[in-house]
Design an enzyme around this catalytic site. Structure first.
Site, PDB file in Angstrom:
ATOM      1  N   LYS A  49       0.614  -1.263   0.078  1.00 46.57           N
ATOM      2  CA  LYS A  49       0.027  -0.094  -0.008  1.00 46.57           C
ATOM      3  C   LYS A  49       0.933   1.265   0.006  1.00 46.57           C
ATOM      4  O   LYS A  49       0.484   2.248   0.691  1.00 46.57           O
ATOM      5  CB  LYS A  49      -1.148  -0.007   1.131  1.00 46.57           C
ATOM      6  N   TRP A  54       0.778   1.919  -8.734  1.00 45.91           N
ATOM      7  CA  TRP A  54       1.184   3.257  -9.424  1.00 45.91           C
ATOM      8  C   TRP A  54       2.387   3.055 -10.176  1.00 45.91           C
ATOM      9  O   TRP A  54       2.655   3.393 -11.412  1.00 45.91           O
ATOM     10  CB  TRP A  54       1.125   4.291  -8.455  1.00 45.91           C
ATOM     11  N   HIS A 102       7.512  -6.720  -2.745  1.00 46.34           N
ATOM     12  CA  HIS A 102       7.272  -6.099  -1.423  1.00 46.34           C
ATOM     13  C   HIS A 102       8.263  -6.940  -0.616  1.00 46.34           C
ATOM     14  O   HIS A 102       8.254  -6.483   0.596  1.00 46.34           O
ATOM     15  CB  HIS A 102       5.686  -6.514  -0.835  1.00 46.34           C
ATOM     16  N   ARG A 124       6.148   5.453   1.663  1.00 49.00           N
ATOM     17  CA  ARG A 124       5.132   6.364   2.056  1.00 49.00           C
ATOM     18  C   ARG A 124       5.184   6.597   3.395  1.00 49.00           C
ATOM     19  O   ARG A 124       5.632   5.588   4.411  1.00 49.00           O
ATOM     20  CB  ARG A 124       3.842   5.636   1.218  1.00 49.00           C
ATOM     21  N   SER A 132      -4.581   2.537   4.655  1.00 48.54           N
ATOM     22  CA  SER A 132      -4.836   2.024   3.406  1.00 48.54           C
ATOM     23  C   SER A 132      -4.895   0.327   3.458  1.00 48.54           C
ATOM     24  O   SER A 132      -5.706  -0.433   2.930  1.00 48.54           O
ATOM     25  CB  SER A 132      -3.822   2.134   2.353  1.00 48.54           C
ATOM     26  N   THR A 222      -2.296   9.700 -13.526  1.00 52.50           N
ATOM     27  CA  THR A 222      -2.909  10.477 -12.325  1.00 52.50           C
ATOM     28  C   THR A 222      -3.695   9.362 -11.750  1.00 52.50           C
ATOM     29  O   THR A 222      -4.505   8.544 -12.327  1.00 52.50           O
ATOM     30  CB  THR A 222      -3.729  11.583 -12.994  1.00 52.50           C
TER      31      THR A 222
END
Length: 597
Positions: A49, A54, A102, A124, A132, A222
């Site tokens: 997450k 992205w 991950h 993040r 999330s 986006t």
């Protein structure tokens, strides 16, 4: 393709990392460690997450020279697969091979540590990750839904989640950064300036895109466009709930809507300790404002839909059904005696406590005298009770009231009758009032604390707006013989407070009597004393299955209820509403005290 290969959720540990059985196989993981890494390989590393989907989309477009056809003909997961998933064959893809993972540092292919290939580590802020990941586990039915956010937060901090500890993941990757050809980039800087971030990634990868192609990549990467693209949004994933989405919000600072202030402070303490040697910068919000605008109630009683349930409006004050118009009409010209004493509070600000203290201050014989119920010795001015003689009592008469300034007896302004106004920090008031609404059957049971907070701020509660109540009494203080005192000061030093009251009231008590009052007025003793705790009052009106009149009696419990976003919103409103009222508020008691003037 995303395969439905799992019927239930089961974590197992492989070399210290929590993985999902039936998805992550030991056989494949053993092979990953010895994968042959090519110089042209690109691996995007993330903790779950943190922007993995992205990065799949961004890498896909960069290596397709910004051609939109690349994201329309084949899914991102097939073009940029996970190296730890055995059903996505990273090894068979042609160069340059793009991938995401991950995996923690110690499970990564050894070949990457020789500076073969390029690694992009996306960071993040962990509070948004918690939120999330919490929603992600509620979205996918193959995962166990967390019982509560609080429970999930505890598991996250203990590393009892998929891919184990976030702290260990980022710590190990960062401290071994010199073993890799690696770029660190944050999810938040990508959100704040996607074009610059993609250009930074291109520069690191040695990919040159002209402005037009770069603009195309930015446009299609986006959040809005990705969410609408079935090749990027994972909408075809199986075993999912109807509500929710793989791509949920994609914003910075949503953690503020989930973390209570107490949880955030606890998290910050752990973060500072665990990350003290990692000089990475984290962005926790982006000019974040509370997302739900306050809908101010107009107070127009002609509009029945705007009238709060179980309340009626009397002279610009919302009141509950326990009040009668007949009694309220008597208040304006009520016969006030010079010897009367009035204790004024907004609800849940220490009224019962004051009844007990005042009763004892005026007792003739504290040591041997009969102790009567506080509510009969210090009755409510605005309420009537057939068993309590509120008005025709010998002097000095003691009263408590929640009435706002405009509903008080006019004769009280003679400056002889004494008034004690006890105020409490409004955050704790809101929390205590919220729980009282669950207890009092004559009040509307709130759906949740967030919903109740809005009604509280709008004054759509019994006795109306806290801000107006405190402000009007303070602004008209010169009309009364009045003393202002805070609930929190009583908590900090009850004996000193009792002495202040005794002095203001002109009473003379010896030290032993003061000690008796303090002992009998402790929260613990009051809570167990039926003469003080209201346990026998108005039973049909209350739900005795929940905590009632005396619940906690602490300072700072608001931190366990207010989310960070709600707290920030409240602070803005407080500063605006109370800017001309120089009372001091204590928001917590401990090593750190927060004061708002």
């Amino acid at each position: 393709m995303i395969h439905n290969i799992m019927s239930n959720y089961d974590l197992y540990q492989y070399k210290g990392c929590n993985l999902i059985s039936n998805i992550h196989t030991i056989e494949h993981l053993e092979k990953v460690h010895s994968f042959e890494i090519r110089h042209s390989d690109v691996v995007a590393v993330t903790y779950p997450k943190s922007g993995t989907v992205w990065m799949q989309h961004i890498l896909n477009l960069i290596y397709s020279d910004g051609d939109p056809a690349a994201i329309q003909s084949k899914s991102s997961i097939d073009r940029v697969p996970w190296i730890e998933l055995p059903f996505l064959n990273f090894l068979s893809n042609p160069s340059p091979r793009l991938s995401v993972t991950h995996l923690p540092y110690h499970l990564i292919p050894e070949g990457l540590k020789k500076k073969n290939g390029k690694v992009i580590y996306v960071i993040r802020n962990p509070k948004d990750i918690v939120v999330s990941l919490y929603h992600f586990q509620n979205y996918l039915t193959i995962l166990n839904s967390p019982s509560t956010f609080e429970d999930f937060l505890r598991k996250f901090l203990e590393g009892k989640v998929i891919f184990s500890s976030w702290f260990d993941h980022i710590h190990d990757w960062y401290t071994h950064k010199d073993e890799f050809n690696i770029l660190f980039i944050t999810y938040e800087e990508m959100k704040q300036d996607l074009r610059t971030s993609i250009q930074k990634i291109c520069d690191f990868l040695g990919k040159k895109l002209d402005n037009e192609k770069l603009d195309t990549v930015v446009k299609h990467c986006t959040f809005t466009n990705m969410k609408m693209n079935p090749m990027a949004n994972y909408e075809n994933v199986e075993n999912k709930n109807a509500s929710g989405a793989f791509l949920r919000k994609g914003i910075i600072g949503d953690w503020k809507n989930h973390f209570t202030v107490a949880q955030s402070e606890m998290f910050d303490g752990i973060f500072q300790e665990r990350m003290k040697d990692i000089p990475l910068k984290f962005i926790w919000d982006s000019n974040f404002l509370y997302p739900v605008p306050l809908k101010l109630w107009s107070g127009n009683m002609a509009d029945s839909e705007s009238q709060p349930k179980k309340l009626f409006n009397y002279k610009r004050c919302n009141l509950s059904s326990i009040h009668t118009i007949e009694r309220l009409d008597q208040m304006e010209n009520y016969d006030v005696r010079d010897s009367d004493v009035f204790v004024v509070t907004y609800p849940k600000s220490g009224t019962i406590w004051m009844q007990n203290i005042m009763k004892h201050i005026y007792m003739d014989d504290l040591q041997t005298g009969e102790c009567k119920p506080s509510y009969s010795e210090v009755p409510w001015l605005e309420l009537t009770h057939e068993e309590i003689n509120t008005d025709d009592r010998p002097s000095p008469r003691l009263f408590v009231t929640h009435l706002p300034y405009q509903l008080m007896p006019k004769a009280l302004k003679n400056k002889k009758t004494k008034v004690i106004y006890l105020y409490r920090n409004p955050k704790d008031v809101a929390v205590s009032f919220f729980h009282f609404h669950k207890f009092a059957n004559y009040l509307e049971t709130p759906e949740n604390f967030g919903a109740f907070l809005q009604t509280f701020l709008n004054g759509q509660v019994d006795y109306d707006c806290w801000f107006d109540h405190v402000r009007n009494w303070y602004n008209h203080r010169h009309e009364f013989n009045i003393m202002f005192h805070s609930y929190e000061e009583m908590i900090k030093d009850l004996r000193a407070t009792v002495l202040k009251f005794i002095n203001f009231l002109g009473r003379s008590l010896d030290n032993k009597s003061v000690d008796i009052i303090v002992e009998r007025s402790s929260f613990k003793n009051m809570q167990s004393n039926p003469k003080s705790n209201y346990e026998n009052v108005g039973l049909p009106h209350f739900n005795n299955s929940v905590a009632g009149f005396l619940r906690k009696g602490t300072v700072g419990d608001w931190k366990n209820h207010f989310t960070v976003a709600e707290n920030e919103m409240f602070n803005r409103i407080f500063q605006d509403k109370m800017k001309n009222v120089p009372l001091q508020y204590i928001w917590e008691i401990g090593n750190q005290k927060r004061f708002l003037q």
